[in-house]
Design an enzyme around this catalytic site. Structure first.
Site, mmCIF file in Angstrom:
data_model
loop_
_atom_site.group_PDB
_atom_site.id
_atom_site.type_symbol
_atom_site.label_atom_id
_atom_site.label_comp_id
_atom_site.label_asym_id
_atom_site.label_seq_id
_atom_site.Cartn_x
_atom_site.Cartn_y
_atom_site.Cartn_z
ATOM 1 N N ASN A 59 0.872 -1.183 0.000
ATOM 2 C CA ASN A 59 0.000 0.000 0.000
ATOM 3 C C ASN A 59 0.908 1.232 0.000
ATOM 4 O O ASN A 59 1.511 1.552 1.019
ATOM 5 C CB ASN A 59 -0.874 -0.035 1.258
ATOM 6 C CG ASN A 59 -1.687 1.231 1.434
ATOM 7 O OD1 ASN A 59 -1.817 2.033 0.509
ATOM 8 N ND2 ASN A 59 -2.243 1.415 2.623
ATOM 9 N N LYS A 109 0.091 4.266 -0.251
ATOM 10 C CA LYS A 109 -0.561 5.448 0.353
ATOM 11 C C LYS A 109 -0.365 6.664 -0.554
ATOM 12 O O LYS A 109 -0.392 6.513 -1.770
ATOM 13 C CB LYS A 109 -0.045 5.672 1.776
ATOM 14 C CG LYS A 109 -0.114 4.402 2.615
ATOM 15 C CD LYS A 109 0.106 4.638 4.075
ATOM 16 C CE LYS A 109 0.157 3.296 4.798
ATOM 17 N NZ LYS A 109 0.181 3.433 6.234
ATOM 18 N N HIS A 140 -9.351 0.875 4.746
ATOM 19 C CA HIS A 140 -8.090 1.038 5.485
ATOM 20 C C HIS A 140 -8.333 1.920 6.714
ATOM 21 O O HIS A 140 -9.158 2.831 6.674
ATOM 22 C CB HIS A 140 -7.033 1.678 4.567
ATOM 23 C CG HIS A 140 -5.662 1.635 5.157
ATOM 24 N ND1 HIS A 140 -5.225 2.569 6.063
ATOM 25 C CD2 HIS A 140 -4.635 0.760 4.995
ATOM 26 C CE1 HIS A 140 -3.982 2.271 6.431
ATOM 27 N NE2 HIS A 140 -3.603 1.180 5.792
ATOM 28 N N GLU A 196 -6.757 4.305 7.912
ATOM 29 C CA GLU A 196 -6.586 5.749 7.692
ATOM 30 C C GLU A 196 -7.841 6.342 7.056
ATOM 31 O O GLU A 196 -8.182 7.499 7.300
ATOM 32 C CB GLU A 196 -5.333 5.998 6.831
ATOM 33 C CG GLU A 196 -4.065 5.750 7.644
ATOM 34 C CD GLU A 196 -2.858 5.328 6.835
ATOM 35 O OE1 GLU A 196 -2.857 5.455 5.608
ATOM 36 O OE2 GLU A 196 -1.890 4.841 7.468
ATOM 37 N N GLU A 219 -5.262 -5.436 10.401
ATOM 38 C CA GLU A 219 -4.236 -4.435 10.692
ATOM 39 C C GLU A 219 -4.531 -3.763 12.024
ATOM 40 O O GLU A 219 -5.367 -2.852 12.086
ATOM 41 C CB GLU A 219 -4.217 -3.372 9.585
ATOM 42 C CG GLU A 219 -3.969 -3.929 8.208
ATOM 43 C CD GLU A 219 -3.397 -2.852 7.292
ATOM 44 O OE1 GLU A 219 -2.267 -3.039 6.838
ATOM 45 O OE2 GLU A 219 -4.055 -1.830 7.055
ATOM 46 N N GLY A 230 2.551 1.811 10.774
ATOM 47 C CA GLY A 230 3.499 2.911 10.633
ATOM 48 C C GLY A 230 4.184 3.297 11.926
ATOM 49 O O GLY A 230 4.836 4.340 12.011
ATOM 50 N N SER A 260 3.530 -2.624 10.291
ATOM 51 C CA SER A 260 4.985 -2.691 10.457
ATOM 52 C C SER A 260 5.556 -4.063 10.108
ATOM 53 O O SER A 260 6.501 -4.535 10.741
ATOM 54 C CB SER A 260 5.396 -2.267 11.873
ATOM 55 O OG SER A 260 4.994 -0.925 12.106
#
Ligand code: PEP
Length: 259
Positions: free
Chosen positions: A10, A12, A98, A100, A170, A176, A216
């Site tokens: 991904n 992003k 996702h 985010e 996730e 991240g 991660s």
């Protein structure tokens, strides 16, 4: 037989068209000897980089996904992209829900459900993201949160469709941050997700659904994570932005899966 291994990058909001093309050109020779029976390799660039990456990946074992799709076919939805548009651009996969998107853009289980249905109607393969926050894990409600996301996100889908989906578990606290769930911790949650799928959609769907881990994942932990019986690959952020680290991660994931 376990579900197949699927590793998706991904990107992003990273990589212009020129940068994305260069990344794929560098990645192709590094993964050329990997067959889809070992691992499906996917890169998910931003919308404006898709066409260049589809072109660069053509004829190789690198597949292309988008990072979102709208639930309507067309209409007055400024800045949105439809499934047909992605299909026309040569895209095969699409990331949906996702964290985010959930955190910053108001994504809900209901919109995730609409996006999944729109993607499937256009023959795109959804990569459906679920995950708990740190407060939810510490509050002991991880299973409940994931079950709610799955029940809402997959509402109205039949067992055969669910059996062909890719889920990405996730934990939000691991994305991240450099904090990875330990392989044992991730496995425990993956097992719980698979049991929930079995209870709602049956044993066959639970067996064949691909459940990736994301948060991660890097070349040095991919082997141990993918050695877990219920972890079928990864959704990768940071480590997918460089061809050599992504290729190394993929190879280590394959080694882990072989056991
Ligand atoms: C992601 O955003 O899906 C992700 C897993 O990111 P990272 O690998 O950088 O934690």
């Amino acid at each position: 037989m376990a579900a197949k291994l699927v590793i998706a990058g991904n990107w992003k909001m990273n990589k212009t068209a020129a940068e994305g093309k260069a990344l794929v050109e560098a990645l192709k020779p590094l993964v050329a000897d990997i067959c889809p029976c070992q691992a499906e390799i996917i890169v998910c660039p931003p919308f404006t980089t898709l066409s260049a990456v589809v072109e660069a990946a053509r004829g190789s074992n690198v597949k292309v996904g988008a990072q979102n799709v709208h639930w309507e076919k067309n209409g007055a939805f400024t800045a949105e992209i439809s499934a047909d548009m992605l299909k026309e651009a040569g895209v095969e996969y699409v990331i949906i829900g996702h964290s985010e998107r959930r955190q910053y853009f108001g994504e809900t289980d209901k919109t995730v459900n609409g996006r999944i249905k729109a993607a499937l109607a256009a023959n795109l393969k959804p990569i459906v993201c679920i995950g708990e926050t740190l407060a939810e894990r510490e509050g002991g409600v991880t299973a409940k949160v994931l079950e709610t996301q799955l029940a809402g996100g997959l509402e109205g889908l039949d067992a055969a469709t669910v059996g062909n989906l890719i889920l990405a578990y996730e934990p939000v606290w691991a994305i991240g941050t450099g904090k990875t769930a330990t392989p044992e911790m991730a496995e425990e949650t993956h097992k719980c997700i698979r049991s929930f799928i079995a209870s709602k959609f049956g044993a066959a769907a639970a067996k064949s659904i691909v459940i990736q881990y994301g948060g991660s994942m890097k070349s040095d932990n991919a082997e141990a994570l993918c050695a877990q019986p219920d972890i079928d690959g990864g959704l990768i952020g940071g480590a997918a932005l460089k061809a050599d680290s992504f290729a190394e991660l993929i190879k280590n994931a394959i080694t882990g899966r072989k056991g």
